[in-house]
Design a protein around this motif. Structure first.
Motif: not given
Ligand code: KIV
Ligand code: ZN
Length: 512
Positions: A13-14, A73, A97, A99, A139, A141-142, A167, A169, A171, A204, A226, A512
């Motif tokens: 996915r990511d 997701l 999942h 977010f 999740s 995000e950020d 979760n 993240p 991000t 990240h 993750e 994202l």
């Molecule tokens: O980087 C991020 O925030 C994501 C979320 C969907 C978990 O990939």
């Protein structure tokens, strides 16, 4: 006491959001099978609302995978959640999942929502997901750039609504290890019901700190990481699975934590990911890079010969880089090949085995020892890419110091045979020119690289190309003992991937 860390793999996915890394369903299925063999706890198989291709791949993976949880997701909309459920409901252990961004900058500029609106969207999404399955992850995000108290309030509310994993993240890859660890501690001490959910982190690598941040967060009490294989992912990528797992494995006194990963499957998984996505692993990449266990300096070589532990903190065999590799040769039969492929995770039908066996014999005629990497290529090119539009049937090149390089090529285009010829500056240019004319492509060659897969002058040459057309980017890979043929295969593979992207448009709005 040694505690268990759950490994949530998001390569499909990511990781797939890396430019050019798109995979077809057969390729995703193959990688998911290998991820299960590696022992990951959760496979995030895709983002089903983003494209039909993702939906199909997540459904197929859900039907195949038996031990790992399969997650999809979703944004917080009912439609996204229904798409995930439509795909993962086939899984033995399905997971939704969902977010939404929680930082003020995302709320103001991207979502144009107030904190209250984000809070109720998150809670509604989790409540709705819980009507479909028990297993729901939320999740923020950020999260690392969000207001801490808002983050804690939203985690508390979604856990109350039934989230089994929350979760956090990083991000945009902005966090610093100490700071990220303090944030994890803050969440653990300010979310009253945190004990009812697993606290996860997702980093990240924009500052090259994804692994450090992940490890710091685990030390501070997070219990799910993750990650992606080879750290692939958008921009500078995600946290590398292999780095986190091997840090925990190599430093048990520092980290009283364990995972379910079979470390000897790390290298084969890394290789397969690189081959399928076309993303090359940098030679000095920790754990899985070509030089990760190579000792060049004389003083190091001397030490390693006397006792490997003088300069090696891990044994190469621990990550699956065995020196005693099983090799096949031209006298090996169909039975030996089937067994070897089975050990590698390929359960082929009789028809597929027939095809692979023919190509194996062709290769064994040119190359004395056929190793696992060679077999991976035969299977990837011969089986996983069968749905391709363009196939290279024939290539003949004339080149040298006294002739103008010329390539004649025969392809099938949607099963129809076409042939043609072209001149070029060199034999590869001539081959690409000829293929471009036959396919009518407008694709531009953005990058070209060549490497040898194994040692020796008879090694397969592996070529990677990066192609661009109207904003779409695709990577193509090809391998052959002859690098001109490998180049033509890579070019054709890249063109097929571009076609796949054209036929499977991806909705990344607000993604994202
Ligand atoms: O980087 C991020 O925030 C994501 C979320 C969907 C978990 O990939
Ligand atoms: Zn991410």
């Amino acid at each position: 006491m040694i505690e268990r860390v759950f490994i949530f793999d998001t390569t499909l996915r990511d990781g797939e959001q890396s430019p050019g890394a798109s995979m077809n369903t057969a390729e995703k299925l193959r990688l998911a099978t290998q991820l299960e063999k590696l022992g990951v706890d959760i496979i995030e198989a895709g983002f089903p609302a983003a494209s039909e291709g993702d939906f199909e791949a997540v459904s197929e993976i859900s039907k195949r995978i038996k031990n790992a949880e399969v997650a999809g997701l979703a944004r917080t909309s009912k439609n996204d959640i229904d798409r995930v459920w439509g795909a993962v409901r086939h899984a033995a252990k399905p997971k939704i999942h969902t977010f939404i961004a929680t930082s003020d900058i995302h709320l103001a500029h991207k979502l144009k929502m107030s904190r209250e609106q984000v809070m109720s969207a998150a809670v509604e999404a989790v409540r709705y997901s819980k009507t479909l399955t028990e297993n729901v992850e939320f999740s923020a995000e950020d999260g690392s750039r969000s207001d801490r108290d808002f983050l804690c309030r939203i985690f508390e509310a979604v856990i109350e609504a039934g989230a089994t994993v929350v979760n956090l993240p990083d991000t945009v890859g902005y966090a610093i290890p100490e700071e990220f660890a303090r944030l994890v501690e803050y969440v653990r001490s300010h979310v009253p019901n945190i004990g009812k959910a697993v606290l996860s982190i997702h980093c990240h690598n924009d500052l090259g700190l994804a692994t450090s941040n992940t490890l710091a967060a685990l030390s501070a009490g997070a219990r799910q990481a993750e990650v992606t294989i080879n750290g692939i992912g958008e921009r500078a990528g995600n946290t590398s699975l292999e780095e986190v797992v091997m840090a925990l494995h190599t430093r048990p006194n520092f980290f009283p934590l364990t995972t379910g990963i079979r470390t000897e499957q790390i290298y084969p998984t890394s290789r397969l990911t690189s081959m399928i996505t076309g993303i090359i692993v940098q030679p000095n990449k920790a754990i899985v890079g070509a030089n990760a266990f190579a000792h060049e300096a004389g003083i190091h070589q001397d030490g390693v010969l006397k006792n490997p532990m003088t300069y090696e903190i891990m044994k190469p065999e621990t990550v699956g880089l065995s020196t005693n590799r099983l090799v096949l040769g031209k006298h090996s039969g169909r039975h030996a090949l089937r067994n070897r492929l089975k050990d590698m995770g390929y359960d082929l039908s009789d028809e597929e085995l027939r095809l692979v066996f023919t190509r194996f014999k062709e290769l064994a005629d040119k190359k004395k020892h056929v190793v696992d990497e060679d077999l991976e290529i035969i299977v990837t090119e011969g089986i996983l890419r069968t749905a391709d539009i363009f196939n290279l049937e024939y290539l003949h090149v004339t080149c040298g110091t006294t002739v103008l390089p010329m390539a004649s090529v025969q392809l099938t285009v949607n099963g129809r045979m076409v042939r043609g010829a072209a001149y070029g500056n060199g034999p590869i240019d001539a081959a690409f020119e000829s293929i471009s004319k036959l396919t009518g492509t407008a694709a531009e060659l953005l990058r070209f690289s060549v490497s040898a897969i194994t040692g020796g002058t008879d090694a397969l040459g592996e070529v990677t190309v990066r192609l661009g057309e109207n904003g779409l980017i695709a990577l193509g890979k090809g391998a052959d003992p002859d690098i001109i043929t490998a180049s033509a295969k890579a070019f054709v593979n890249g063109l097929n991937r571009l076609e796949y992207l054209k036929r499977h448009p991806v909705d990344r709005s607000e993604a994202l």
